[in-house]
Design an enzyme around this catalytic site. Sequence first.
Site, PDB file in Angstrom:
ATOM      1  N   GLU B  59      -0.453  -3.939   0.526  1.00  0.00           N
ATOM      2  CA  GLU B  59      -1.200  -4.048   1.784  1.00  0.00           C
ATOM      3  C   GLU B  59      -2.696  -4.144   1.544  1.00  0.00           C
ATOM      4  O   GLU B  59      -3.389  -4.958   2.159  1.00  0.00           O
ATOM      5  CB  GLU B  59      -0.888  -2.851   2.700  1.00  0.00           C
ATOM      6  CG  GLU B  59       0.506  -2.904   3.337  1.00  0.00           C
ATOM      7  CD  GLU B  59       1.615  -2.404   2.421  1.00  0.00           C
ATOM      8  OE1 GLU B  59       1.306  -2.009   1.268  1.00  0.00           O
ATOM      9  OE2 GLU B  59       2.783  -2.399   2.834  1.00  0.00           O
ATOM     10  N   HIS B 128       7.424   5.714  10.122  1.00  0.00           N
ATOM     11  CA  HIS B 128       7.532   4.370  10.704  1.00  0.00           C
ATOM     12  C   HIS B 128       7.319   4.362  12.218  1.00  0.00           C
ATOM     13  O   HIS B 128       7.647   3.380  12.866  1.00  0.00           O
ATOM     14  CB  HIS B 128       8.922   3.776  10.437  1.00  0.00           C
ATOM     15  CG  HIS B 128       9.157   3.348   9.029  1.00  0.00           C
ATOM     16  ND1 HIS B 128       9.274   4.241   8.001  1.00  0.00           N
ATOM     17  CD2 HIS B 128       9.293   2.123   8.484  1.00  0.00           C
ATOM     18  CE1 HIS B 128       9.499   3.565   6.869  1.00  0.00           C
ATOM     19  NE2 HIS B 128       9.507   2.286   7.137  1.00  0.00           N
TER      20      HIS B 128
END
Lengths: 322, 323
Positions: B59, B128
Amino acid sequence: MTVPYAKDFAQKLLFDMLRIRRMEEKCAELYGEQKIRGFLHLYIGEEACAVGALHALAAEDNIVATYREHGHALVRGVSMNAIMAEMFGKSAGCSSGRGGSMHLFDAATRFFGGNAIVGGGLPLAAGFALADKLQGKQRVTACFFGEGAMAEGAFHESMNLAALWQLPVLFCCENNLYAMGTALARSEAQTDLCAKAGSYGVPTLKADGMDIVAVHEAMKLAARHVRDGLGPFFLELQTYRFRAHSMFDPELYRDKAEVEEWKTRGPLHTFSARLKAEGKLTEEEFLALDAQANAEVQASVDFAEAAPWEPVEDLLKDVHTP
Amino acid sequence: MKMTYREAIRQAMHEALAADPRVFLMGEDVGKYGGTYACSKGFLEEFGPERIRDTPLSELGFVGAGIGAALGGLRPIVEVMTVNFSLLALDQIVNTAAALRHMSGGQFSVPLVLRMATGAGRQLAAQHSHSLENWYAHIPGIKVLAPATIADARGMLGPALADPDPVVIFEHAQLYNLECELPGDWQCDIASAALRRAGTDISLITYGGSLPKALAAADQLAAESINVEVIDLRVLRPLDTATIAASLRKTHKAVVVDEGWKSGSLAAEVMARILEDCFFDLDAPVARVCSEEVPIPYAKHMEEAALPQVPKIVAAVKQVLGK
């Protein structure tokens, strides 16, 4: 080894090293006078790296550097006036006084900073190279960083992206042996930096960063590889900083004898001695170059002193594009 | 035409890719997999691997590369799978994308669009499910969008790509399957809040995945003759304080609904602005419904209890109204 350059170019290299040296010596003085504030990271001792490397690049190439970037900016063509004014915090500075010593930027010379997050420039450089590749531009993105950055995840992620996508980026590690005060062997399990970079399948090369000829030749080879579309390249320049990490550093982490030992290899006096021995420089010429560098420094200080302060009403300028 | 939120996002990206060769999509599983939420299904075949670029799980690396590519003349859409993973890229977003224009004295703009899913509701537990929109909304130099309708899912990407500065778009994961009519006038700005339901008794101010809940609460309250106005913030930075104030001048009461945790929430910022701008218009203290201060749990009943829900919103409205 004989210096493989004509007199003019050899003296140009020497002169650029002198300009950096004299500018930074003045910066240290101005820091003492509190004209320059914030963090100030001097490049003194490492000048052969920036000068040798940047003279191997073309005007259309991209440069991404670190917070120890005064030399890179200057050799790239950012005027000393604009650099000095930036350090004074004046709006005539190359980043309008909003960046300071660590954030020199210049669109005209494609100098993209001035990044004070260690390793922060590497993903950016991969992105520049990706843009060039997708747009079919034969441009090199040269990314300078220290060996400390090689402990960051950003190094590994960027090497992987660059190798995976065969991006035209030249990773140039200026290994000055200390990440602030932490010696390489105290922070890295693998101290062979080329082995580390090479594990991504990227070609690597080590060069003596105290020898401007070695740097320039290595950088030419690396830049040609990248420009020819052969993918990324990793170059390690082995160098040493003679001054403290920043102006706040009492240097408890290294022996004075070690510093003195490295100073005997200083890039300025060794290169000028070689040029003199080869008849490419006289003492008078050296003194003239030095005087010219000093005059440029003094003019830049006068310029920065005289430059106006930006009005506080402009504070919120340049957060967003108007 | 009826369509899902997912399809609206897909059409918006498709249009951008087809219209501008500088636009490309990059992120984890955007290509062969078709996008984690299937927003880029079929793109790889149509636009090729150079422009539909699968990335490694890096990322920090690929968001930073997106910034570099934007500086280098392209218009990247970088997809980060969820806001939770975007924390791995936070350095590049905050220290580079948001700051670069200012610290270079206005020399460099970063025309980057970052898309990411956010929010809870699918029993994905504590790594998440979080809503960290307010973290991004705190940062000068970026714009933060939260499309909560099909029209905004379709309409916001275009102006985000046209914006010369970094724009972060939050797509609530619970909205992807939302399906309804795409209005003809789906084209929109990325500057203003929207009135989603006009009312006179109280303002419900919300955004993203909480909008359907706020509208459902308003329906329920209407049955009890409570006339609720619903404001969808849409743009979380910069906040459209004027629209909030206009609503408050009409209703004099407000409840803010925000899936972020209460402490330091976007709701707190909205409430502070109401106090700054509308104090003398208020007839009652402003209330809020936020997530409970707990990492989002896995068990369904626990997850539901942690999040803003219609009954909680209804109760908060009644409390403010003294009913």
